[in-house]
Each structure stands twice: as C-alpha cells, then as structure tokens.
Design a protein around this motif. Structure first.
Motif, short mmCIF file in Angstrom:
data_model
loop_
_atom_site.label_atom_id
_atom_site.label_comp_id
_atom_site.label_asym_id
_atom_site.label_seq_id
_atom_site.Cartn_x
_atom_site.Cartn_y
_atom_site.Cartn_z
N MET A 1 3.29 7.61 21.12
CA MET A 1 2.14 7.13 21.88
C MET A 1 1.01 8.14 21.76
O MET A 1 1.21 9.34 21.87
N ASP A 2 -0.18 7.63 21.58
CA ASP A 2 -1.37 8.46 21.50
C ASP A 2 -1.66 9.05 22.88
O ASP A 2 -1.76 8.31 23.86
N PRO A 3 -1.78 10.37 23.00
CA PRO A 3 -2.02 10.98 24.31
C PRO A 3 -3.36 10.57 24.93
O PRO A 3 -3.54 10.69 26.14
N TRP A 4 -4.28 10.07 24.10
CA TRP A 4 -5.57 9.63 24.63
C TRP A 4 -5.55 8.20 25.15
O TRP A 4 -6.48 7.77 25.83
N GLN A 5 -4.50 7.45 24.87
CA GLN A 5 -4.45 6.05 25.27
C GLN A 5 -4.67 5.84 26.77
O GLN A 5 -5.49 5.00 27.15
N PRO A 6 -4.00 6.58 27.65
CA PRO A 6 -4.25 6.37 29.09
C PRO A 6 -5.69 6.70 29.49
O PRO A 6 -6.27 6.02 30.33
N ILE A 7 -6.26 7.72 28.88
CA ILE A 7 -7.64 8.09 29.18
C ILE A 7 -8.58 7.01 28.67
O ILE A 7 -9.52 6.61 29.37
N ASP A 8 -8.33 6.51 27.47
CA ASP A 8 -9.15 5.43 26.91
C ASP A 8 -9.13 4.21 27.82
O ASP A 8 -10.15 3.56 28.03
N GLU A 9 -7.96 3.88 28.35
CA GLU A 9 -7.86 2.72 29.23
C GLU A 9 -8.67 2.93 30.50
O GLU A 9 -9.31 1.99 30.99
N LEU A 10 -8.67 4.14 31.03
CA LEU A 10 -9.52 4.42 32.20
C LEU A 10 -10.99 4.24 31.85
O LEU A 10 -11.76 3.68 32.64
N ILE A 11 -11.37 4.68 30.67
CA ILE A 11 -12.77 4.57 30.25
C ILE A 11 -13.18 3.11 30.12
O ILE A 11 -14.22 2.71 30.65
N VAL A 12 -12.38 2.31 29.41
CA VAL A 12 -12.78 0.91 29.20
C VAL A 12 -12.75 0.11 30.50
O VAL A 12 -13.46 -0.88 30.63
N LYS A 13 -11.97 0.56 31.47
CA LYS A 13 -11.93 -0.11 32.78
C LYS A 13 -13.00 0.44 33.73
O LYS A 13 -13.03 0.06 34.90
N ARG A 14 -13.84 1.33 33.21
CA ARG A 14 -14.94 1.93 33.98
C ARG A 14 -14.44 2.75 35.16
O ARG A 14 -15.10 2.86 36.18
N ARG A 15 -13.29 3.37 35.01
CA ARG A 15 -12.75 4.27 36.04
C ARG A 15 -13.15 5.68 35.64
O ARG A 15 -12.35 6.47 35.16
N ILE A 16 -14.42 5.96 35.84
CA ILE A 16 -15.06 7.16 35.30
C ILE A 16 -14.48 8.44 35.89
O ILE A 16 -14.13 9.36 35.15
N LEU A 17 -14.40 8.53 37.18
CA LEU A 17 -13.92 9.77 37.79
C LEU A 17 -12.47 10.07 37.43
O LEU A 17 -12.15 11.21 37.05
N PRO A 18 -11.57 9.08 37.51
CA PRO A 18 -10.20 9.38 37.05
C PRO A 18 -10.16 9.76 35.57
O PRO A 18 -9.36 10.61 35.18
N ALA A 19 -11.02 9.15 34.75
CA ALA A 19 -11.07 9.51 33.33
C ALA A 19 -11.51 10.96 33.17
O ALA A 19 -10.93 11.71 32.37
N MET A 20 -12.51 11.37 33.93
CA MET A 20 -12.99 12.76 33.87
C MET A 20 -11.89 13.72 34.30
O MET A 20 -11.69 14.77 33.67
N GLN A 21 -11.18 13.38 35.36
CA GLN A 21 -10.09 14.24 35.82
C GLN A 21 -9.00 14.34 34.75
O GLN A 21 -8.49 15.43 34.50
N ALA A 22 -8.68 13.22 34.13
CA ALA A 22 -7.65 13.23 33.09
C ALA A 22 -8.08 14.05 31.88
O ALA A 22 -7.27 14.76 31.29
#
Length: 66
Positions: A1-22
């Motif tokens: 699994m790509d380690p960026w996949q969960p972060i990418d999903e946060l980004i495309v779902k516009r979950r900006i702050l959790p993406a920044m934290q990740a």
C-alpha cells in the motif's frame, strides 16, 4: 500500500486539517513545510486523479484561515 494513500484521500475529501496533521507526522516537518507538501500533493492529484480531485485551486483553502 502506498503510504500517501490515506493522506491523498483526506485531501480529495477536503479534510484539510487532518491532511496537514498527517503530512506533518509522515514527514516530521514544520507546519510551513506541511503546507508546501500539501500544495505539491494537490497538484500531483490534480494531474493523476482529475476525476477524484474535483476541487479547484480557489476552493482548496476555503474555510481555512492562517
């Protein structure tokens, strides 16, 4: 699994702050660097996953005040 996949999903779902934290956790970086990485990742997603990433550059930061 790509380690960026969960972060990418946060980004495309516009979950900006959790993406920044990740990003900060994954990279062990400052907030300023996380913002840069976030922007770079958004551009990558815009090129590689245009259907999943339908948020415009202008909409990307709506509701986030720095």
């Amino acid at each position: 699994m790509d380690p960026w996949q969960p972060i990418d999903e946060l980004i495309v779902k516009r979950r900006i702050l959790p993406a920044m934290q990740a990003i900060r956790e994954a990279e062990g970086c400052s907030l300023q660097r996380a913002i840069e990485v976030f922007d770079e990742r958004c551009e990558l997603l815009r090129r590689t996953r245009p259907d999943a990433f339908a948020v415009t550059r202008e909409e990307r930061g709506q509701g986030v005040h720095t």
